[in-house]
Each structure stands twice: as structure tokens, then as C-alpha cells.
Design an enzyme around this catalytic site. Sequence first.
Site, PDB file in Angstrom:
ATOM      1  N   LYS A 121       0.867  -1.182   0.000  1.00 19.83           N
ATOM      2  CA  LYS A 121       0.000   0.000   0.000  1.00 19.83           C
ATOM      3  C   LYS A 121       0.898   1.225   0.000  1.00 19.83           C
ATOM      4  O   LYS A 121       2.026   1.165   0.491  1.00 19.83           O
ATOM      5  CB  LYS A 121      -0.877   0.000   1.261  1.00 19.83           C
ATOM      6  CG  LYS A 121      -2.124   0.845   1.142  1.00 19.83           C
ATOM      7  CD  LYS A 121      -3.276   0.120   0.505  1.00 19.83           C
ATOM      8  CE  LYS A 121      -4.424   1.053   0.198  1.00 19.83           C
ATOM      9  NZ  LYS A 121      -5.618   0.338  -0.251  1.00 19.83           N
ATOM     10  N   ASP A 161      -7.015   4.291  -4.552  1.00 21.95           N
ATOM     11  CA  ASP A 161      -7.664   4.165  -3.236  1.00 21.95           C
ATOM     12  C   ASP A 161      -8.265   5.548  -2.984  1.00 21.95           C
ATOM     13  O   ASP A 161      -8.513   6.295  -3.953  1.00 21.95           O
ATOM     14  CB  ASP A 161      -6.632   3.762  -2.155  1.00 21.95           C
ATOM     15  CG  ASP A 161      -7.293   3.404  -0.825  1.00 21.95           C
ATOM     16  OD1 ASP A 161      -7.880   2.319  -0.727  1.00 21.95           O
ATOM     17  OD2 ASP A 161      -7.244   4.216   0.134  1.00 21.95           O
TER      18      ASP A 161
END
Length: 442
Positions: A121, A161
Site C-alpha cells: 500500500k 484508493d
Amino acid sequence: MNTLDVIKAKNPGEPEFCQAVSEVAEYVLPFIEQNPKYKQFKIFERMAEPERVIMFKVPWVDDKGEIQINRGFRVQLNSAIGPYKGGLRLHPTVTLSVLKFLAFEQVLKNSLTGLPMGGGKGGSDFDPKGKSDSEVMRFCQSFMTELYRHIGHNLDIPAGDIGVGKREIGFLFGQYKRLKNEFTGVLTGKGNEWGGSLIRPEATGYGLIYFMEAILKSNNSSFENKVITISGSGNVAQFAVEKAIQYGAKVVTLSDSNGYIYDESGITTEKLAFVTELKDVKRGRIKEYIEKYPEAKYFEGKKPWDIKCDIALPCATQNELDENDAKLLIANGCKFVGEGANMPCTAEAATVFKSKKIPFAPGKAANAGGVAVSGLEMTQNSLRYSWSKEKVDQRLKGIMMEIYNTCVKYGTEADGYVNYERGANIGGFVKVAEAMIDQGVV
Ligand code: NDP
């Protein structure tokens, strides 16, 4: 000190990361006790330590000519079952702790999809709100000017995201291509004209509804005429609303970080089109909904969990639904909860739902549709081919059903209640653990 205390002591000042690890540990550590080989190889301790963390400066010049400095990150947490895969988040609340929690969750989520993807991430504390397209482009170019050294289509494949949609993926991809002088599927969530997969934008929201439909069905229920409260108004929320409407439900709320709207008569397809335009094109705020639809109400600074509903789907951000919200939802008749966002329910809220035997779908299972279709985008890029909408949607449905079955397999308790959290955590863990044992101490 026990395993969890050691991990917490090693990561001081990282509350979100420690929260995510604790929630997984609740189920996985007892499972490890019953399966000593995982203990011998210290699998959990090794999974809680990122393989690599990259942190860098992102300088850029705003429209007034002023220099701005943001901080960029990429957490490459675990590559036991495939190259690192996970989104990039652009939001002022981004910290190393938030990204480590998201990467940790991503490892188990990606494992659950059955596709060969490790977990990572990244992102930055840059806030795209109120920035011009040129400012966003300059930021993305500067961000990629460092990140490009650390990613690649066989190494680490970021996606979107919070705050990263098609526009940002485009700017990031363009800069990567220029720096590397090659056109590869290094990012997912690309535009359809340049290697993106059909259904990728829809995938997380649709997948959430497919997962919840399986839960409803197993409880002899359906979406027909159910009242749903949804938080957020971005990518996940919008497509969850779209699919829920198609399945005959009535969605009555949407929100952003400033407040929520309540439309008692239900958000129709036409109203949803207005929200999509408002958020994705005009980049406006959800309160503008009531200017267009005055019958709806806006609540500044509030969350939608005090509204009566059958199903609650938090789709905005972490820790947006706490213990009191959970109690209020149940008191108002809510019977099912599904996490569209990552860890939107606090641990205490999740405990309330489980203690009342409310079917509760955790994000790592219920929102895995997005990364699943990202995985399908990688496959199509490798084949240099595009599949039809129908084919991708069918694969998405199939993957969500497999995840559902994994949760039932590992999560069914003696009284028949399915603890989807237990199922998702153990189901995701086993595959990664086996791969780590096979690959030795690396
Ligand atoms: P978007 O940026 O498209 O939308 C995010 C929404 O959540 C916006 O309405 C935003 O409001 C709101 N929000 C963001 N931060 C906060 C906050 N701190 N407090 C209250 N509201 C907030 O993001 P996505 O829809 O893509 O992501 C939503 C969630 O789903 C995240 O948890 C993400 O990790 C998760 N997720 C996303 C996937 C995807 O494919 N996109 C895949 C799997 C999970 P505002 O505009 O005011 O910031």
C-alpha cells in the site's frame, strides 16, 4: 511478552497498524496454537514486519508558484504469493501507520481472492481537494519520479484508493512511462483506452453487494425492499448504490468528511448520476445534493448511523463506525453489516455486532472485488487482450462467492453463526503461511 505485545512494542505510535494486527491476531494466534508448524516458523511475527518501506519527499509547485512539500510512502509488506499489489491513497490523514495497516490487511485480502498477488500500500498526505487538475498532475509526476524506481509489472503494481481515481492513475502512468520508456501494466485502474479492465471502477462496490447478497440468501432474505445506509460518496459508495438499486433495495444516505445526506424516498439511478457528476467531475461536496433535491436533508459533521435501516454499509474510511454507532444501528433494527471501506468499524463496534449475532462482513472479504478485478486487469495486460464486461463481471461474482465460501468454511461456529471475520482472517492467512514456509527464512 506475548507475540502481540512484542509487535506493539516494536511499532510505537502506529495505532492503526497495531489495531489491524490485533484484530487479525484475535483469530489467527489461537489457530497457530492448534497448528504448531506456523509457530515454529514464526509466521505471524514475520507477516507483521514489512519486507520493505520506502518513504520519500514529494516537492511540487502550486498554481501560485509556491513550493509545496508532501511525504510519499510505499509499504511492500509481503510477497510470498505474488508481486506486491495494493492501492495508493492521497489524503491528509495518511501516515506510515495508516499505510502499514492497509498493507497488512491487503496481504490477507489478496490471498482470499485466490489470485497470485502479495500485499502493499502507498500514498501521500497530499490533499487533492481544492487543487486544480494541473496541481494534481504536478504532484503525481513528482510522486512517481521517486516511486518508479521501486515498482514494476513483475514487482509491485499499485492501484487507486481514497483520492486516487482515473485522473490520478493517468498522471502517474504517464510519468512512469516517460521515465522508464516502456508501456507495461505497472498500475491498475487504467482508462479503458490504454489497458484498463472493464468493470474495474465498479468492482469494489459491486463485489460488496454480491458478497452481501450471498449472506442475505443464506439467511433466507434478499435485497428486495431493504433500506440501506451507506457512508462515503466516492468510488466504492457510488457503485454499491448502483448495484443495490438494481437488486431492489432502497439506499437512503451518502456522506463525505463534512456530513451526510438523508433521502428518505431513496437515491434513484438519476440521483446517483447527479452524485457521480458532482463528485467525479465537479469535485463538489455531498451537501450540494440537497440544493438539487430539497426533499432530502443534510446533517453537517454527522455520520449516517442514526438512521433506521436493515443493512449498513460503511464505505468511507477507517474507524468511522464506533461502538455507540453499532448499538444505535442494532436498536434501530439493522440486521446486516458489510464493510465497503477498510476497517471502517472499530474493534469494539465489530464486537457488538458479533455478540448480537449480526452477520458482519469484514472489509478484507467484502471489499476484495476491487483488487480481484485489478488482478484480472494484470492478466489481460499480460495477454495484451481485453475481456468483455460480462466476462469480467462473471469472474468477479465467482471470486466473491469463493471468498464467501472460504469465510463459511473457517468461520462457522458451533451454533451455526458464521463469524466472517474469523473465516476471512484464517482463510487468508493459511495460503500466505504455507508459501512462506515453502520459501524458507527470507
Ligand atoms: P474515494 O476517494 O473515491 O471516496 C472516499 C469517500 O470517503 C469520500 O466520500 C470521502 O469524503 C470519504 N472520506 C475519506 N476520508 C474520510 C474521513 N477521514 N472521514 C470521513 N469521510 C472520509 O475512495 P474510495 O471509495 O476508493 O475508498 C473508500 C474506502 O474503500 C477506503 O477505505 C478504501 O481503502 C476502501 N477500498 C477501496 C477500493 C477501491 O477499489 N477504490 C478497494 C477496496 C477498499 P471526502 O471527499 O470528504 O474526503
